[in-house]
Design a protein around this motif. Structure first.
Motif, PDB file in Angstrom:
ATOM      1  N   LYS A  43      -4.169   5.741  11.177  1.00  0.00           N
ATOM      2  CA  LYS A  43      -3.191   4.973  10.397  1.00  0.00           C
ATOM      3  C   LYS A  43      -1.801   5.595  10.481  1.00  0.00           C
ATOM      4  O   LYS A  43      -0.823   4.914  10.795  1.00  0.00           O
ATOM      5  N   SER A  44      -1.737   6.893  10.206  1.00  0.00           N
ATOM      6  CA  SER A  44      -0.420   7.544  10.224  1.00  0.00           C
ATOM      7  C   SER A  44       0.175   7.503  11.625  1.00  0.00           C
ATOM      8  O   SER A  44       1.384   7.333  11.790  1.00  0.00           O
ATOM      9  N   THR A  45      -0.664   7.667  12.615  1.00  0.00           N
ATOM     10  CA  THR A  45      -0.173   7.617  13.990  1.00  0.00           C
ATOM     11  C   THR A  45       0.491   6.275  14.271  1.00  0.00           C
ATOM     12  O   THR A  45       1.599   6.211  14.811  1.00  0.00           O
ATOM     13  N   PRO A  82       6.765   8.750   4.511  1.00  0.00           N
ATOM     14  CA  PRO A  82       5.729   9.487   5.234  1.00  0.00           C
ATOM     15  C   PRO A  82       4.598   9.926   4.310  1.00  0.00           C
ATOM     16  O   PRO A  82       4.768   9.961   3.092  1.00  0.00           O
ATOM     17  N   GLN A  83       3.473  10.288   4.926  1.00  0.00           N
ATOM     18  CA  GLN A  83       2.306  10.649   4.123  1.00  0.00           C
ATOM     19  C   GLN A  83       2.575  11.874   3.251  1.00  0.00           C
ATOM     20  O   GLN A  83       2.204  11.901   2.087  1.00  0.00           O
ATOM     21  N   ASN A  84       3.232  12.887   3.848  1.00  0.00           N
ATOM     22  CA  ASN A  84       3.577  14.062   3.047  1.00  0.00           C
ATOM     23  C   ASN A  84       5.068  14.019   2.780  1.00  0.00           C
ATOM     24  O   ASN A  84       5.842  14.597   3.528  1.00  0.00           O
ATOM     25  N   VAL A 158       4.843   2.181   4.390  1.00  0.00           N
ATOM     26  CA  VAL A 158       4.543   3.244   3.431  1.00  0.00           C
ATOM     27  C   VAL A 158       3.151   3.792   3.688  1.00  0.00           C
ATOM     28  O   VAL A 158       2.177   3.061   3.744  1.00  0.00           O
ATOM     29  N   ASP A 159       3.087   5.110   3.866  1.00  0.00           N
ATOM     30  CA  ASP A 159       1.834   5.767   4.233  1.00  0.00           C
ATOM     31  C   ASP A 159       1.201   6.359   2.972  1.00  0.00           C
ATOM     32  O   ASP A 159       1.703   7.336   2.427  1.00  0.00           O
ATOM     33  N   GLU A 160       0.131   5.776   2.539  1.00  0.00           N
ATOM     34  CA  GLU A 160      -0.564   6.190   1.317  1.00  0.00           C
ATOM     35  C   GLU A 160       0.393   6.383   0.144  1.00  0.00           C
ATOM     36  O   GLU A 160       0.499   7.478  -0.416  1.00  0.00           O
TER      37      GLU A 160
HETATM   38 MG   LIG Z   1      -2.540   9.561   7.517  1.00  0.00          MG
END
Ligand SMILES: [Mg+2]
Ligand SMILES: Nc1ncnc2c1ncn2[C@@H]1O[C@H](COP(=O)(O)OP(=O)(O)OP(=O)(O)O)[C@@H](O)[C@H]1O
Lengths: 295, 206, 373
Positions: A43-45, A82-84, A158-160
């Motif tokens: 997903k993030s990729t 981003p996720q983080n 939006v990632d998580e």
């Molecule tokens: Mg991810």
């Protein structure tokens, strides 16, 4: 016109045998789109590639008619969380937003007004003068959401986003996104099926880089129809049963356990029930083993 | 206990110190290009160990604190403060041994048996002095920049500022008495005790 | 402009910057302050006094010094060369010794600087280069104490052209360049490292602003910050000089001109190296490289600290005298400073390219630590 078209997208990371994305083709049109998948599904990729932060090994993408290779034009119309998400710990919340607004080319005369409105929307007005390091985890995530919206993007990725939000904020956030998605594309990834259920009815499911499913939540549930059962059994039998079937819900009352589980075919003593979205998702994930039975 | 510590040390060195160590060795590899490897006087023989090795030491010892500089590790670090100190000590010991070995190699190559003892004592003291200053700078400020900055400035002072007395790094180069090294060793011990003490005592700020 | 101020504020409130400021101010004052007390106002009169060293233009002194040294080195077959500035012993074969002898005899006949350079050229080659006999290095033999007449001329230049502050400003620039050549690199690497610690890069990279504008703003903000201690000390020293020379005709801008013209190019380079190193290695490795460059520059410069510009990143003029050398070699110094300013721009350009590649996921940094299992 406002769609994201992904054609045969493949991504190989150097030094990895299996691709992180494997021939993914997908069309996302205006509104909310949910991306589901396990840890490491890709997903993030996919999102990093969509935000021009990474390169696909093969395949092409058109975003609102603009090919992904025109990075400047893409960046101008994308908002990304981003996720983080992190920010300089010693900056205040409003400075952080101003900083990112400038980077996002928000015209100077709009900055203050827009930031004030965003802070209100994510319920951080009181924290405007607080330093980022003094925010709670969920507050920081809300700051992340605000910064993604700062340039009023046509496409929001939006990632998580709901990771770490309390239920109240989660609902608030869903409503914010739903409102925002009326004339735009919002792509969100999550592990939490209920997030998707409440906000969007179009989803894609990634698994080990493959796109397992795209369609509406209703379609996913239809696929799983007839494979979800409810039954009751004694607590003593439970662990043996667990070894054979995927249990989606269990409520223990005294000696009896009321369970819902997945199986390929009907079985005696169990009644067929309508699958929830979560069960449909679990069913999809477990299908590659073909049996509905775990090894 | 001893063997767990040994295994921790091996794991730690393999994971975090291997590459910087190789880099440091490569860095020291340019010494034969810069300096004469067949000196005739002790002043010449002292050049690499007094002028060059302290810089290698700043680079190595500053790196002691690098692996933990990633975001979000502050809490993890604080919860494991004592273990962390032993990891820092492993790293400190490792780099001390590594740099001392390089010094030893250098001195053996010189074939100056009369000076060998004094040179080795001098060179190792330099390593320890710079190393302890690095550790203390970091411990006192919790800033990686300080860990590199303060020893560098001290080195620059040694080059240009004449009033450092027995604490000037360039003892043999400037024809001071080699016994001045005892001062440096003493200060090094104090800084080390103080530095590791501070690391144990104070929590990391985020 | 707003971005500049936000960066400037973040930069100048970091611990690394505060430390840098304290240490830089301390270093410069420690080295320059005691020299300020040496009076410059009285003209030299004593014909037998030993005056400060100068670099002469007098060919005879140069030739005598050079040939004396060569004769001695030849007799002992113990030569010294300075590759990268560090002394290295060289001994020659019997055949080469004979050739040196021939060159020495030829050099005795030389009656111009040109002739001497030509005669000694082969000696330098035999020694493997970087010896004092290299044409560019012959200048090193041209140092001797001033005569009274020279001291008087020197004094006139100090009073008329330098207007006193200019003399101190050269010393200030010499010392400030030493420290400003190395510390900014560390401060900048730490400053960029904060991005990684805060996991902020993806957020910024996805924004619309182009890399050039972003990097140049950052660079400008940090250079402005890094100049603060230099300007602060310039101001302090100016104040001191004004107090020491009441009523004298001073050049009030001299210290600031020295800061901008002499110190700034060095600062631009060390700052650019910091950014480049972060883009290249994403850790503190670049600092080792800069410290190596610094040490080599220092050692090369150390042969001649009272007036030595050439292509040194830290041009040396660690003297309150040798003033005519400065004015005679002013254009050399100017070209040097311009050259390093251009080099800084080249470094910045490279950084820009690397950052763009990183932003597109094409380059992930030259990683020195193996990926975690
Ligand atoms: Mg991810
Ligand atoms: N920089 C990288 N280098 C090498 N492999 C990577 C890199 N980033 C991700 N991967 C690999 O690509 C695959 C997909 O990772 P990705 O981060 O896209 O998963 P994800 O669906 O976002 O997972 P999660 O739910 O845990 O966030 C994983 O196997 C991961 O190990």
């Amino acid at each position: 016109m406002d769609t994201i078209q992904i054609n045969h997208l493949t991504k190989h990371y150097r030094g990895k045998d299996t691709p992180a994305l494997n021939d993914v083709s997908l069309t996302i049109s205006a509104g909310m789109f949910g991306l589901l998948g396990k840890n490491g599904a890709g997903k993030s990729t996919l999102m990093r590639i969509l935000t021009t932060l990474d390169q696909a090994t093969a395949g092409s993408i058109q975003m609102c008619g603009i090919p992904i290779t025109q990075r400047a034009a893409i960046r101008a119309q994308v908002g990304y969380l981003p996720q983080n998400f992190g920010f300089y710990p010693t900056m205040t919340v409003s400075d952080a937003l101003t900083y990112l607004a400038i980077l996002a080319h928000v015209p100077a005369r709009d900055q203050q007004r827009r930031i004030a409105r965003l802070l209100a929307q994510v319920n951080l007005t009181k924290q405007a003068r607080t330093k980022v390091k003094a925010l709670s985890g969920g507050m920081r995530q809300r700051l992340g959401i605000a910064q993604a919206l700062v340039n009023q993007p046509k496409v929001l990725i939006v990632d998580e986003p709901t990771a770490g939000l309390d239920p109240e904020e989660r609902i608030r956030f869903r409503n914010l996104l739903a409102e925002f998605a009326q004339e735009r594309i919002v792509l969100l990834s999550t592990h939490i099926v209920s997030d998707i259920e409440a906000t969007t009815n179009r989803i894609g499911v990634l698994d080990q880089g493959h796109l397992l499913f795209t369609g509406t939540t209703a379609q996913l549930q239809t696929q799983a129809a007839g494979h979800v059962f409810a039954s009751s059994l004694s607590v003593a039998e439970l662990s043996a049963f667990k070894a054979r079937y995927e249990i989606s819900e269990q409520i223990v009352q005294g000696d009896t356990a009321h369970i819902r589980f997945l199986a390929t075919a009907a079985m005696p003593g169990a009644s067929t029930v309508a699958p929830t979205l979560e069960e449909a998702y679990l069913y999809l994930q477990s299908r590659p083993t073909r049996q509905g039975v775990r090894q | 206990m001893a063997s767990t510590f040994g295994r921790l040390a091996v794991k730690e060195i393999r994971a975090n110190e291997l590459f910087p160590s190789l880099l440091a060795i490569a860095f020291c590899g340019i010494m034969p290009i810069l300096f004469t490897m067949h000196p005739t006087t002790i002043t010449q023989a002292a050049l690499p160990g007094e002028l060059f090795m302290p810089l290698a030491a700043i680079f190595c010892f500053g790196g002691i604190f690098l692996p933990e500089q990633v975001a979000g590790v502050t809490d993890v670090l604080n919860s494991k403060r004592t273990q962390l100190v032993s990891i820092y000590m492993i790293r400190f010991g490792w780099y001390t041994v590594l740099l001392s070995m390089i010094n030893l190699l250098l001195i053996v190559g010189y074939q100056l048996p009369n000076f060998a003892g004094v040179l080795f004592f001098d060179f190792v003291t330099k390593v320890l002095f710079v190393g302890s200053l690095t550790v203390f700078s970091y411990a006192a400020s919790r800033s990686l920049a300080a860990a590199y900055l303060i020893p560098t400035v001290y080195f620059a002072l040694c080059v240009g500022y004449p009033h450092l007395g027995p604490l000037n790094l360039f003892i043999l180069m400037r024809q001071q008495s080699w016994t001045d090294n005892w001062w440096q060793l003493g200060v090094a011990v104090l800084l080390l005790v103080g530095g590791f003490g501070l690391v144990t005592k104070r929590a990391v700020r985020s | 402009m707003k971005l500049f101020w936000l960066e400037f504020k973040r930069f100048t409130t970091s611990l690394a910057f505060v430390l840098y400021t304290l240490v830089t101010v301390g270093f410069i004052l420690l080295n320059v302050w005691p020299m300020i007390d040496r009076g410059l106002a009285t003209a030299p009169v004593n014909p037998t006094a030993r005056y400060d060293l100068i670099t002469t233009t007098d060919f005879h002194a140069l030739k005598t010094n050079a040939l004396d040294q060569l004769k001695e080195e030849h007799a002992d077959d113990a030569y010294v060369t300075y590759p990268f500035g560090f002394a290295k012993n060289v001994t020659l074969t019997a055949g080469a010794q004979v050739k040196v002898e021939q060159a020495l005899n030829q050099a005795r006949q030389a009656d111009t600087r040109r002739g001497l350079e030509k005669a000694l050229g082969p000696v330098d080659q035999l020694l493997g280069g970087h010896s004092d006999y290299q044409a560019a290095n012959l200048q090193r033999f041209a140092v001797r104490p001033m005569t009274l007449a020279e001291a008087r001329r020197d004094h006139t230049l100090i009073m008329r052209k330098d207007r006193i502050t200019g003399t101190y400003a050269r010393l200030f620039a010499d010392i400030a360049s030493i420290i400003v050549c190395i510390l900014p690199t560390i401060v900048i690497i730490a400053y960029c490292y904060a991005d990684r610690r805060a996991q902020i890069r993806p957020t910024m990279q996805a924004k619309a602003m182009g890399t050039p504008k972003w990097l140049v703003t950052r660079y400008a903000a940090s250079v402005a910050g890094l100049l603060i201690p230099v300007l602060m000390t310039a101001l302090l020293l100016l104040g001191r000089v004004i107090l020491l020379y009441p009523g004298a005709a001073l050049d009030y801008w001299a210290f600031f001109k020295a800061a901008g013209f002499w110190v700034l190019p060095t600062l631009l380079v060390s700052t650019a190296v910091g950014f480049l190193s972060d883009a290249l290695f994403s850790n503190f490795t670049g600092f080792a490289l800069q410290i190596g460059w610094w040490l080599i520059t220092m050692m090369i410069g150390a042969h001649q600290v009272i007036g030595n510009y050439g292509w040194l990143l830290i041009p040396r003029h660690n003297s309150l005298h040798n003033v005519s050398f400065f004015y005679a070699h002013y254009s050399e110094l100017a070209i040097n400073r311009l050259g390093y300013t251009l080099l800084a721009i080249v470094f910045l350009g490279l950084t820009m390219v690397l950052m763009n590649l990183q932003r597109e996921g094409k380059y992930r940094g030259f990683h020195l630590r193996p990926a975690r299992r």
